[in-house]
Design an enzyme around this catalytic site. Structure first.
Site, PDB file in Angstrom:
ATOM      1  N   ARG A 151     144.561  12.773  10.096  1.00  0.00           N
ATOM      2  CA  ARG A 151     143.124  12.790  10.397  1.00  0.00           C
ATOM      3  C   ARG A 151     142.642  14.187  10.760  1.00  0.00           C
ATOM      4  O   ARG A 151     141.630  14.655  10.248  1.00  0.00           O
ATOM      5  CB  ARG A 151     142.835  11.835  11.556  1.00  0.00           C
ATOM      6  CG  ARG A 151     142.994  10.367  11.218  1.00  0.00           C
ATOM      7  CD  ARG A 151     142.635   9.518  12.422  1.00  0.00           C
ATOM      8  NE  ARG A 151     142.806   8.105  12.142  1.00  0.00           N
ATOM      9  CZ  ARG A 151     142.599   7.135  13.024  1.00  0.00           C
ATOM     10  NH1 ARG A 151     142.229   7.458  14.249  1.00  0.00           N
ATOM     11  NH2 ARG A 151     142.769   5.871  12.704  1.00  0.00           N
ATOM     12  N   ILE A 152     143.353  14.846  11.659  1.00  0.00           N
ATOM     13  CA  ILE A 152     142.926  16.184  12.065  1.00  0.00           C
ATOM     14  C   ILE A 152     143.081  17.157  10.908  1.00  0.00           C
ATOM     15  O   ILE A 152     142.194  17.977  10.644  1.00  0.00           O
ATOM     16  CB  ILE A 152     143.714  16.647  13.302  1.00  0.00           C
ATOM     17  CG1 ILE A 152     143.375  15.754  14.499  1.00  0.00           C
ATOM     18  CG2 ILE A 152     143.402  18.109  13.632  1.00  0.00           C
ATOM     19  CD1 ILE A 152     144.195  16.031  15.749  1.00  0.00           C
ATOM     20  N   ASP A 171     152.749  17.646   3.345  1.00  0.00           N
ATOM     21  CA  ASP A 171     152.869  16.374   4.053  1.00  0.00           C
ATOM     22  C   ASP A 171     153.621  15.427   3.134  1.00  0.00           C
ATOM     23  O   ASP A 171     153.067  14.938   2.152  1.00  0.00           O
ATOM     24  CB  ASP A 171     151.499  15.796   4.405  1.00  0.00           C
ATOM     25  CG  ASP A 171     151.600  14.623   5.387  1.00  0.00           C
ATOM     26  OD1 ASP A 171     152.567  13.844   5.265  1.00  0.00           O
ATOM     27  OD2 ASP A 171     150.721  14.491   6.259  1.00  0.00           O
ATOM     28  N   GLU A 261     154.205  23.834  29.853  1.00  0.00           N
ATOM     29  CA  GLU A 261     152.799  24.038  30.223  1.00  0.00           C
ATOM     30  C   GLU A 261     152.595  23.807  31.710  1.00  0.00           C
ATOM     31  O   GLU A 261     152.954  22.743  32.222  1.00  0.00           O
ATOM     32  CB  GLU A 261     151.901  23.103  29.404  1.00  0.00           C
ATOM     33  CG  GLU A 261     151.919  23.421  27.919  1.00  0.00           C
ATOM     34  CD  GLU A 261     150.952  22.568  27.116  1.00  0.00           C
ATOM     35  OE1 GLU A 261     150.344  21.636  27.698  1.00  0.00           O
ATOM     36  OE2 GLU A 261     150.795  22.830  25.910  1.00  0.00           O
ATOM     37  N   HIS A 283     145.597  24.692  26.386  1.00  0.00           N
ATOM     38  CA  HIS A 283     145.610  23.291  25.940  1.00  0.00           C
ATOM     39  C   HIS A 283     144.197  22.691  26.010  1.00  0.00           C
ATOM     40  O   HIS A 283     143.937  21.717  26.714  1.00  0.00           O
ATOM     41  CB  HIS A 283     146.581  22.459  26.765  1.00  0.00           C
ATOM     42  CG  HIS A 283     147.067  21.238  26.031  1.00  0.00           C
ATOM     43  ND1 HIS A 283     148.337  20.742  26.158  1.00  0.00           N
ATOM     44  CD2 HIS A 283     146.451  20.419  25.149  1.00  0.00           C
ATOM     45  CE1 HIS A 283     148.482  19.668  25.398  1.00  0.00           C
ATOM     46  NE2 HIS A 283     147.336  19.452  24.777  1.00  0.00           N
ATOM     47  N   LEU A 284     143.297  23.263  25.218  1.00  0.00           N
ATOM     48  CA  LEU A 284     141.887  22.861  25.246  1.00  0.00           C
ATOM     49  C   LEU A 284     141.503  21.928  24.113  1.00  0.00           C
ATOM     50  O   LEU A 284     140.309  21.667  23.902  1.00  0.00           O
ATOM     51  CB  LEU A 284     140.998  24.112  25.182  1.00  0.00           C
ATOM     52  CG  LEU A 284     141.135  25.125  26.313  1.00  0.00           C
ATOM     53  CD1 LEU A 284     140.175  26.287  26.096  1.00  0.00           C
ATOM     54  CD2 LEU A 284     140.887  24.467  27.669  1.00  0.00           C
ATOM     55  N   GLY A 285     142.483  21.413  23.365  1.00  0.00           N
ATOM     56  CA  GLY A 285     142.171  20.610  22.186  1.00  0.00           C
ATOM     57  C   GLY A 285     141.199  19.476  22.448  1.00  0.00           C
ATOM     58  O   GLY A 285     140.346  19.168  21.614  1.00  0.00           O
ATOM     59  N   ALA A 286     141.310  18.812  23.597  1.00  0.00           N
ATOM     60  CA  ALA A 286     140.434  17.677  23.913  1.00  0.00           C
ATOM     61  C   ALA A 286     139.381  18.032  24.950  1.00  0.00           C
ATOM     62  O   ALA A 286     138.669  17.147  25.429  1.00  0.00           O
ATOM     63  CB  ALA A 286     141.266  16.510  24.423  1.00  0.00           C
TER      64      ALA A 286
END
Length: 534
Positions: A151-152, A171, A261, A283-286
């Site tokens: 999806r990403i 993939d 982390e 770790h700012l992905g979300a």
């Protein structure tokens, strides 16, 4: 009757509270205050958390009426899923809440690397004006390589194509038809690394993918290329990355995730922070308001469904809805058959039949189709796979799925077979059953080779020409390497033909040894299978 108690252990958006509605007794507690949390859990039917609250065995033991733990986000490192499952507590998360945010952050890292934005900002903010020091490169007509076209990955492909880039992907579980639909060219991993100007990785973190981008892979890349990881820490070998950056084997890297982390002082990750050609974020992905709100609303809806006894879209450990007790033991069996199937498949899956034979014919076994898909995709996609998103993952990959049920099972009370067509035109099937009063999970066939072997965590499957001395060859090589063979089954259709050998081993086998044994016995199929427990 009193309302079910929903405990909110961390700050969530007002939309989350609104999504719960008026049907619950909503209470608040500071999840980081351990005594207060354990006390509040005593009569909680559901608890909503983010990343700071730890729901471990102690917390679950303190919650005798708890039915659901809801994590408003993707990661579940702070939830003891195994203990929750044993206690009958459903665990849900919000697996799609951050996919847009993660995709956009990836593009942000690509742009930051291409135009040296962070370094230029720091220089100008420090009083310097050095335009010539920060000459960048355009994305136009560059090649972007995406490792993991889930999806990403698909969202990133659509976004970078707007810059006029060529997008290639690696993939092994995506069909060429799906890639063509996305306007993406499928390549081998080596080809992608050799051709790409920007490489971004979006794979699940498994024993097979940990460190999959290391020293050998960096040597294949262009000295002008960049690598980005906004997925999972550890997918890129951090020490090898630092060496490649210092040696000029690649031009730079963008990192949002790390093996440790926050990066520990003196560690390999911390050593990357000092390099001028590395862009890092914590770790700012979300970490967007939209992602946080989506996550909260998503898990609030899941809580409503779970406490109402309905099927829950994002349950990660158990299926929602009513499942007959006679069917329920087959769920983990079929999930494991799905993992075995995926490990044996040598090209993308195009169609899958889930065949249920025997006494189960009289029951609703639709959950077994979901379990099969969950097993197939568990170790091959970056998303957390649930019983409801598994069909969507199949649909996104163009995989047709059928459930076939009949009463014909001459050898066992019930046999479940996963039979699939692969993109190269070949067929693959695996079959399993439950035997005895203890309902032992057994693998009973692979591609019509009849065997009967309990399913364990570590297996090796070999196909080779039947001839004397083969067992002695691999037995000796595994023995010399300290690999204990705990069980073994050999099947053949005729003497001197192809023989299938399935081993149960006590520990994983190194890739080098696998290659050595495969070559020694001239195997036409040689796979190590690692079963992941739900």
């Amino acid at each position: 009757m009193s309302k079910p108690v929903v405990l909110i252990a961390e700050e969530l958006s007002p939309a989350t509270i609104d999504a719960l509605g008026p049907d619950f007794d909503v209470r608040n507690v500071d999840g980081t205050d351990r005594p207060a949390l354990l006390s509040a859990l005593a009569d909680a039917n559901a608890v909503l958390i983010r990343s700071a609250t730890k729901i471990d065995a102690e917390a679950i033991a303190a919650a005798p009426v708890l039915k659901v733990v809801a994590r408003a986000g993707v990661g579940l490192d702070n939830v003891d899923i195994k203990t929750a499952t044993t206690a009958g507590v459903m665990v849900v998360n919000a697996p799609t809440s951050n996919i847009i945010s993660a995709a956009e952050l990836t593009v942000g890292h690509i742009l930051s690397l291409a135009r040296h934005i962070p370094a230029a900002h720091a220089s100008l903010a420090g009083g310097a004006w050095k335009r010539s020091s920060y000459t960048g490169t355009e994305l136009f007509e560059k090649t972007v390589g995406i490792i993991g076209l889930g999806r990403i990955g698909a969202l990133i492909a659509a976004r970078v194509q707007a810059f006029g880039t060529k997008v290639v992907a690696y993939d092994p579980y995506v069909t060429s038809a799906r890639a063509q639909q996305l306007g993406v060219q499928l390549l081998t991993l080596d080809e992608l690394l050799e051709q790409s100007d920007f490489v971004t990785i979006h794979m699940p973190k498994t024993p097979e993918t940990t460190g999959m981008i290391g020293a050998e892979q960096f040597k294949l890349m262009k000295p002008t290329s960049y690598v980005v990881n906004v997925a999972r820490g550890g997918l890129i070998d951090e020490e090898a990355l630092r060496e490649a950056l210092v040696a000029g084997e690649i031009a730079g890297a963008g990192l949002d995730v790390f093996t440790s982390e926050p990066p520990a002082a003196g560690g390999t990750a911390a050593a990357l922070l000092d390099l001028p050609n590395v862009v890092v974020t914590p770790h700012l992905g979300a970490s967007t308001e939209e992602a946080q709100e989506k996550a909260g609303v998503s898990v609030a809806n899941s809580v409503r469904l779970a406490l109402g006894g309905d099927l829950v879209p994002d349950a990660v450990n158990v299926a929602g809805g009513v499942i007959d007790p006679y069917v329920r033991p087959g769920i983990p069996l079929v999930e494991k058959l799905g993992q075995i199937f995926a490990a044996l498949a040598h090209s993308p899956l195009t169609s899958l039949d889930v065949e249920v034979h025997g006494e189960l014919n009289a029951y609703d076994v639709s959950v077994l189709k979901l379990a099969a898909l969950k097993g197939v995709f568990t170790n091959i996609v970056s998303e957390t796979v649930s019983y409801v998103n598994a069909p969507l993952l199949a649909e996104q990959r163009g995989v047709e799925v059928r459930l076939i049920v009949d009463e014909d099972s001459p050898e066992y009370r019930n046999v479940i077979t996963l039979r699939g067509a692969l993109s190269d035109g070949s067929q693959l099937s695996v079959s399993g059953t439950l035997t005895g009063t203890k309902q032992v999970e057994k693998l009973v066939a692979i591609n019509d080779y009849a065997i009967e072997l309990p399913i364990e965590q570590h297996h090796i499957v070999m196909l080779y020409t039947d001839r004397p001395g083969i067992v002695a060859v691999y037995g000796q090589k595994f023995g010399e390497a300290g690999i204990n063979i705990a069980g073994m089954q050999i099947a053949r259709r005729e003497a001197g033909g192809q023989a299938l050998s399935v081993l149960t081993v006590d520990s994983p086998v190194a890739d080098g040894l696998l290659d050595e044994v495969s070559s020694a016995i001239q195997a036409t199929l040689f796979r190590q299978i690692e079963i992941t427990e739900s």
